[in-house]
Design an enzyme around this catalytic site. Structure first.
Site, short mmCIF file in Angstrom:
data_model
loop_
_atom_site.label_atom_id
_atom_site.label_comp_id
_atom_site.label_asym_id
_atom_site.label_seq_id
_atom_site.Cartn_x
_atom_site.Cartn_y
_atom_site.Cartn_z
N HIS A 182 0.92 -1.23 -0.09
CA HIS A 182 0.14 -0.07 -0.03
C HIS A 182 1.07 1.31 -0.05
CE1 HIS A 182 -2.65 3.02 1.91
NE2 HIS A 182 -3.68 2.39 1.30
N PRO A 183 0.45 2.28 -0.48
CA PRO A 183 1.22 3.77 -0.56
C PRO A 183 1.72 4.15 0.87
CG PRO A 183 -0.67 3.80 -2.17
CD PRO A 183 -0.78 2.56 -1.26
N ARG A 184 1.12 3.42 1.86
CA ARG A 184 1.69 3.95 3.26
C ARG A 184 2.80 3.22 3.61
NH1 ARG A 184 -1.36 6.21 7.48
NH2 ARG A 184 0.94 6.01 8.43
N LYS A 185 3.18 2.00 3.01
CA LYS A 185 4.43 1.28 3.10
C LYS A 185 5.53 2.00 2.43
CE LYS A 185 1.47 -1.10 5.39
NZ LYS A 185 0.18 -0.43 5.18
N LEU A 186 6.87 1.05 2.85
CA LEU A 186 7.79 1.71 2.18
C LEU A 186 8.10 1.47 0.70
CD1 LEU A 186 8.87 1.95 5.33
CD2 LEU A 186 11.23 1.70 4.35
#
Length: 383
Positions: A185-189
């Site tokens: 997901h975009p919140r992950k690195l």
């Protein structure tokens, strides 16, 4: 009376994406193969090699990865699965999808993770699995939990949604897990927009998960295409799902995987600078840190204000007024409507962290000037 304008808001997170990812996605589009195909297979191989894990299976999200992982662990209706309440609700939901019961355990207040001590009181004859989460990228002590439950025939599934780039006992997080699930997901690195991965030690299990992600088909669409005019009739031996990753996502993931070491180094550098700056404020706020058994990638840079600090909603409002976008800390699933009232034991550390912690801005392009603004706004907000 006029007031000085507030500078542009500093976001809490921005993915590190650039021209190389755009070119990789464009090449996938131009190839004519945009669904699950050769780039997905290449991404799986590269991810497994990066971890040092035997097998990796790409899927559409970490939630679907957890669902398949639990199927692989043999979880079914009526079983119990011990999970942390302090986690995104998908951790508990994946258990519920199978007709099993999520049993909420408390966490260590320093790391935000399950421990053998918080899991043990909740084990019963119906316990089939434990989901151990690397919360915010902090590696969970997998060995301690495994030593407790594996002699009882209970499988540990590692929810490494936030863990790519973190290290546990000298090895990449999830490398030695029986089954682990990752998020892109975009919140992950490491991001592919949406997407996930299951890693495992067992080749037969990996083959089964590949079938399950594609409706249970015995022959994948990619294999049928590669065969050209040859007939490769498929069979469907169990009910499967549409949990496939696309080649466009995998093309981006391959670029992101090459960037991962640089991402982790930068985030750890920024987190170290936060720690130094916060120590100079005298507020007593505690920043999440490495546990004794590993290092975190600082996927979430969460902070616990000292006793006596203003209530968190007020803190977030004060930071927003100063142009700093912070977020509440990790949610507690047992306080949400679907699971409210189901906790079997008190969860004091969980409720403390979910009530009081907040997440500070941390992303690859964060500048020292922006960090200085965040810390000054936080110092003022904390009074």
């Amino acid at each position: 009376m006029s007031t000085a304008p507030v500078p542009p808001t500093i976001p809490v997170m921005l993915p590190w994406l650039g021209e190389e990812e755009a070119q990789a996605a464009a090449e996938a589009v131009r190839s004519g193969w945009v669904a699950q195909g050769p780039r997905v297979a290449e991404f799986e191989r590269a991810f497994a090699e990066h971890l040092g894990a035997p097998h990796a299976v790409a899927v559409s999200s970490c939630t679907t990865a957890l669902h398949l992982a639990l199927i692989g662990a043999g979880v079914g209706p009526g079983d119990e699965v011990v999970v942390p309440s302090l986690s995104f609700i998908a951790t508990a939901n994946a258990v519920t999808y199978l007709g099993a019961v999520p049993v909420f355990a408390d966490v260590d207040a320093e790391t935000g993770n399950l421990t053998a001590g918080t899991v043990e009181p909740l084990l019963t004859a119906r316990t089939r699995a434990v989901i151990a989460v690397d919360q915010g990228g902090v590696p969970v002590d997998l060995d301690g939990i495994g030593e407790l439950v594996e002699p009882r025939g209970i499988t540990v599934v590692e929810d490494a949604a936030c863990g790519a780039g973190s290290v546990y006992r000298g090895r990449p997080v999830g490398a030695d897990a029986a089954i682990a699930a990752y998020s892109f997901h975009p919140r992950k690195l490491l991001t592919t927009g949406e997407g996930g991965m299951v890693t495992c030690q067992d080749g037969e299990l990996a083959a089964r998960l590949r079938r399950l992600r594609e409706h249970g088909m015995s022959v994948s669409a990619a294999d049928r295409h590669t065969a050209g005019g040859a007939s490769l009739p498929e069979t469907y031996d169990e009910i499967g799902f549409n949990y496939r990753m696309t080649d466009i996502q995998a093309a981006i993931g391959l670029v992101q995987l090459r960037r991962l070491p640089e991402m982790v180094a930068r985030r750890r550098e920024l987190a170290g600078r936060y720690r130094e700056l916060l120590a100079g404020t005298g507020t007593g706020a505690r920043l999440v840190a490495d546990p004794a058994h590993g290092t975190t990638n600082y996927q979430s840079c969460w902070l616990l204000p000292a006793d006596g600090a203003p209530e968190r909603t007020e803190l977030l409002a004060r930071l927003a007024a100063a142009g700093v976008s912070a977020r509440r800390g990790i949610m507690a699933a047992h306080l949400e409507a679907p699971y409210k009232g189901t906790a079997r034991v008190p969860l004091p550390a969980t409720e403390l962290l979910t009530r009081r912690s907040l997440i500070l801005p941390l992303f690859h392009a964060l500048t020292e000037q922006q960090q200085d603004r965040v810390v000054e706004a936080l110092r003022t907000a904390l009074g």
